[in-house]
Write an enzyme that holds these catalytic residues in place. Structure first.
Site, PDB file in Angstrom:
ATOM      1  N   SER A  11       1.277  -6.816  -9.246  1.00 42.50           N
ATOM      2  CA  SER A  11       2.348  -7.082 -10.203  1.00 42.50           C
ATOM      3  C   SER A  11       2.407  -6.014 -11.278  1.00 42.50           C
ATOM      4  O   SER A  11       3.491  -5.547 -11.660  1.00 42.50           O
ATOM      5  CB  SER A  11       2.139  -8.458 -10.851  1.00 42.50           C
ATOM      6  OG  SER A  11       2.165  -9.477  -9.887  1.00 42.50           O
ATOM      7  N   ARG A  15       5.471  -3.067 -11.811  1.00 45.43           N
ATOM      8  CA  ARG A  15       6.164  -2.934 -13.092  1.00 45.43           C
ATOM      9  C   ARG A  15       5.953  -1.545 -13.682  1.00 45.43           C
ATOM     10  O   ARG A  15       6.874  -0.936 -14.233  1.00 45.43           O
ATOM     11  CB  ARG A  15       5.681  -4.011 -14.069  1.00 45.43           C
ATOM     12  CG  ARG A  15       6.225  -5.410 -13.759  1.00 45.43           C
ATOM     13  CD  ARG A  15       5.379  -6.490 -14.438  1.00 45.43           C
ATOM     14  NE  ARG A  15       5.960  -7.807 -14.271  1.00 45.43           N
ATOM     15  CZ  ARG A  15       5.878  -8.531 -13.144  1.00 45.43           C
ATOM     16  NH1 ARG A  15       5.252  -8.022 -12.087  1.00 45.43           N
ATOM     17  NH2 ARG A  15       6.410  -9.739 -13.082  1.00 45.43           N
ATOM     18  N   GLN A 158      10.622 -13.034 -11.088  1.00 44.56           N
ATOM     19  CA  GLN A 158      10.948 -11.629 -10.858  1.00 44.56           C
ATOM     20  C   GLN A 158      12.405 -11.312 -11.190  1.00 44.56           C
ATOM     21  O   GLN A 158      12.722 -10.179 -11.548  1.00 44.56           O
ATOM     22  CB  GLN A 158      10.646 -11.247  -9.406  1.00 44.56           C
ATOM     23  CG  GLN A 158       9.161 -11.150  -9.109  1.00 44.56           C
ATOM     24  CD  GLN A 158       8.875 -10.804  -7.660  1.00 44.56           C
ATOM     25  OE1 GLN A 158       9.784 -10.587  -6.854  1.00 44.56           O
ATOM     26  NE2 GLN A 158       7.611 -10.767  -7.309  1.00 44.56           N
ATOM     27  N   ASP A 310       0.729 -18.478  -7.231  1.00 44.96           N
ATOM     28  CA  ASP A 310       0.181 -17.585  -6.212  1.00 44.96           C
ATOM     29  C   ASP A 310      -1.254 -17.958  -5.848  1.00 44.96           C
ATOM     30  O   ASP A 310      -1.750 -17.548  -4.790  1.00 44.96           O
ATOM     31  CB  ASP A 310       0.225 -16.132  -6.685  1.00 44.96           C
ATOM     32  CG  ASP A 310       1.560 -15.461  -6.386  1.00 44.96           C
ATOM     33  OD1 ASP A 310       2.403 -16.085  -5.712  1.00 44.96           O
ATOM     34  OD2 ASP A 310       1.774 -14.319  -6.845  1.00 44.96           O
ATOM     35  N   LYS A 337       8.212 -17.992  -0.727  1.00 40.41           N
ATOM     36  CA  LYS A 337       7.412 -16.772  -0.811  1.00 40.41           C
ATOM     37  C   LYS A 337       7.469 -16.057   0.543  1.00 40.41           C
ATOM     38  O   LYS A 337       8.456 -16.183   1.267  1.00 40.41           O
ATOM     39  CB  LYS A 337       5.978 -17.120  -1.208  1.00 40.41           C
ATOM     40  CG  LYS A 337       5.856 -17.771  -2.580  1.00 40.41           C
ATOM     41  CD  LYS A 337       6.080 -16.777  -3.705  1.00 40.41           C
ATOM     42  CE  LYS A 337       5.759 -17.367  -5.056  1.00 40.41           C
ATOM     43  NZ  LYS A 337       5.870 -16.381  -6.147  1.00 40.41           N
ATOM     44  N   ARG A 382      -1.643 -14.023   1.632  1.00 44.54           N
ATOM     45  CA  ARG A 382      -2.391 -14.996   0.832  1.00 44.54           C
ATOM     46  C   ARG A 382      -2.928 -16.148   1.682  1.00 44.54           C
ATOM     47  O   ARG A 382      -3.954 -16.741   1.326  1.00 44.54           O
ATOM     48  CB  ARG A 382      -1.530 -15.511  -0.314  1.00 44.54           C
ATOM     49  CG  ARG A 382      -1.108 -14.400  -1.270  1.00 44.54           C
ATOM     50  CD  ARG A 382      -0.991 -14.837  -2.707  1.00 44.54           C
ATOM     51  NE  ARG A 382      -0.552 -13.710  -3.529  1.00 44.54           N
ATOM     52  CZ  ARG A 382      -1.366 -12.761  -4.003  1.00 44.54           C
ATOM     53  NH1 ARG A 382      -2.657 -12.824  -3.741  1.00 44.54           N
ATOM     54  NH2 ARG A 382      -0.882 -11.776  -4.736  1.00 44.54           N
ATOM     55  N   LYS A 407      -0.633  -5.906   2.954  1.00 48.27           N
ATOM     56  CA  LYS A 407       0.412  -6.026   1.936  1.00 48.27           C
ATOM     57  C   LYS A 407      -0.140  -5.803   0.540  1.00 48.27           C
ATOM     58  O   LYS A 407       0.493  -5.142  -0.297  1.00 48.27           O
ATOM     59  CB  LYS A 407       1.068  -7.408   2.034  1.00 48.27           C
ATOM     60  CG  LYS A 407       2.190  -7.655   1.033  1.00 48.27           C
ATOM     61  CD  LYS A 407       2.816  -9.017   1.268  1.00 48.27           C
ATOM     62  CE  LYS A 407       3.860  -9.336   0.216  1.00 48.27           C
ATOM     63  NZ  LYS A 407       5.058  -8.484   0.340  1.00 48.27           N
TER      64      LYS A 407
END
Length: 426
Positions: A11, A15, A158, A310, A337, A382, A407
């Site tokens: 994350s 950004r 997001q 998450d 997701k 995940r 990923k």
């Protein structure tokens, strides 16, 4: 005690790449995450004409506040939601250009509608090549005046992050009123990082005011706040990834310390350790590190994970080993997701012989004795990493797509195997 070095935050890296591309000057990112998602983001920037130099532990991005060097480009976003949502927003503010975006089949299924509607409301010429609110899409940029928006970010924070980061690139700035918001700590990451790149966002409740460079607002130190400024930016370890190792400690009677995640950490997912504390683990959060120590038991709990969703699969995977039911509530957004994570967790736990009940936004998991099975990953990193933790107590678990961890953590299986071996030796 086992000390584990966690890769950089996905994350934060995503950004930072957006902000660096929009900044005036060259930004150096220290310890960015190297994974399929972040490599895809960097590749997308290169396709748009941004200069990106990548070394092992530092990336340099030459910012272009006026927009991409390319005025016509095709960008493939792979599986990355941040890439697929942030890059079309970044180019929308360019003075001119035509930019075509597409993504993997998995990402094509994931929604974009609240974001694309907001961009359209700002006057952006944005057209979908297939289903409305999904990739592929084309942006014909002609600059953005700015103004006021009402946004529903109840599906993904997001959408709000993309628009907040867009604000300083508009002529007059943005004022965004948010009606629903999920995963609010991720918005706090965005605000803090924008501040580090020179832009202060004013917030009153769920209304956000983002200045444009022409606003010439003043910070508390008297300096101008307008466009983004290049900087050297250190990417902290990924708190979501750390959750697997913290959970492993609580599950196996061990102690794990993760350096780089402490009281000043940006990421709200570090609050997963509070869930483990409620289940009976001992937790210590210091200035520069966090430690989780098992007390030998896991209690059943009921927990709202809306803001740390998450880490929902991490908790779901260890829930059968608790001494009572584990109920996870307010996680409807996990259904959109990489896969429907709520149902994926339920499916795999049932295959392991565990009693599970689900609702639209909740999952209830009962104690049991899990048996080994092949985990249906649904291509979701995940799911693999969460059930790897369960595999510490239930040997023999396998995965139909173990490689999907690329990923966010390409070396996960190697690192986790070494970690498990270290635990066994203590």
């Amino acid at each position: 005690m086992t000390v584990i070095d966690i890769p950089g935050s996905k994350s934060v890296t995503a950004r930072a790449l957006f902000l660096a591309a929009a900044a005036d000057g060259t930004t150096t990112l220290l310890r960015p995450l190297r994974s399929d998602d972040t490599e895809g983001f960097a590749e997308g920037l290169k396709s748009l004409g941004y200069a990106v130099e990548q070394e092992a532990d530092r990336w340099r991005v030459q910012g272009r506040p006026a927009g991409p060097a390319a005025t016509d480009a095709d960008v493939y976003c792979r599986d990355g939601a941040t890439t697929a949502r942030f890059l079309p927003t970044l180019v929308a503010a360019a003075a001119s250009g035509t930019y075509r975006f597409d993504a993997s089949a998995q990402m094509r299924r994931r929604p974009l509608a609240p974001l694309t509607r907001a961009l359209t409301a700002l006057g952006v010429d944005l057209r979908h090549g297939g289903a409305e609110g999904h990739h592929p899409l084309t942006v014909r940029a002609a600059g953005i005046e700015g103004g006021e928006l009402t946004l529903d970010a109840g599906e993904s924070s997001q959408y709000l992050t993309a628009l907040l980061m867009l604000g300083p690139l508009t002529a007059k700035g943005l004022r965004i009123e948010v009606t629903e918001l999920v995963s609010a700590p991720y918005v706090e990451i965005t605000l803090a990082m924008m501040r580090d790149f020179g832009v202060e966002v004013e917030r009153e409740g769920n209304t956000f005011t983002v200045p444009s460079p022409s606003s010439r607002l003043r910070s508390n130190t008297g300096g101008p706040i307008g466009g983004y400024r290049a900087t050297a930016y250190a990417v902290e370890p990924d708190a979501s990834t750390a959750s697997y190792f913290f959970a492993a400690a609580a599950l196996t009677g061990r102690e794990v310390t993760v350096p780089g995640l402490g009281t000043g950490a940006l990421q709200g997912d570090l609050r997963f350790v509070d869930v483990l504390r409620d289940m009976g683990a001992e937790v210590s959060v210091g200035a520069d590190a966090t430690t989780v120590r098992s007390t030998g038991r896991l209690r059943g709990i009921t927990v709202n994970m809306r803001d740390i969703s998450d880490t929902m699969p991490t908790l779901a995977a260890i829930a059968p080993y608790a001494d009572g039911p584990v109920v996870i509530e307010d996680v409807a957004n996990t259904r959109v997701k990489e896969c429907d994570r709520l149902e994926a967790c339920a499916e795999n736990l049932r295959a392991m012989g565990i009693t599970v009940h689900t609702g639209p936004d909740r999952i209830e998991i009962h104690p049991g004795t899990p048996k080994p099975t092949e985990i249906a990953t649904h291509g979701d990193h995940r799911i693999v990493m969460s059930f790897a933790v369960a595999g510490l107590r239930t040997p023999g678990l396998t995965y139909d797509d173990p490689g999907c961890v690329r990923k966010t953590f390409p070396r996960f299986h190697e690192v986790f195997a070494d970690f498990a071996h270290d635990l066994e030796g203590r």
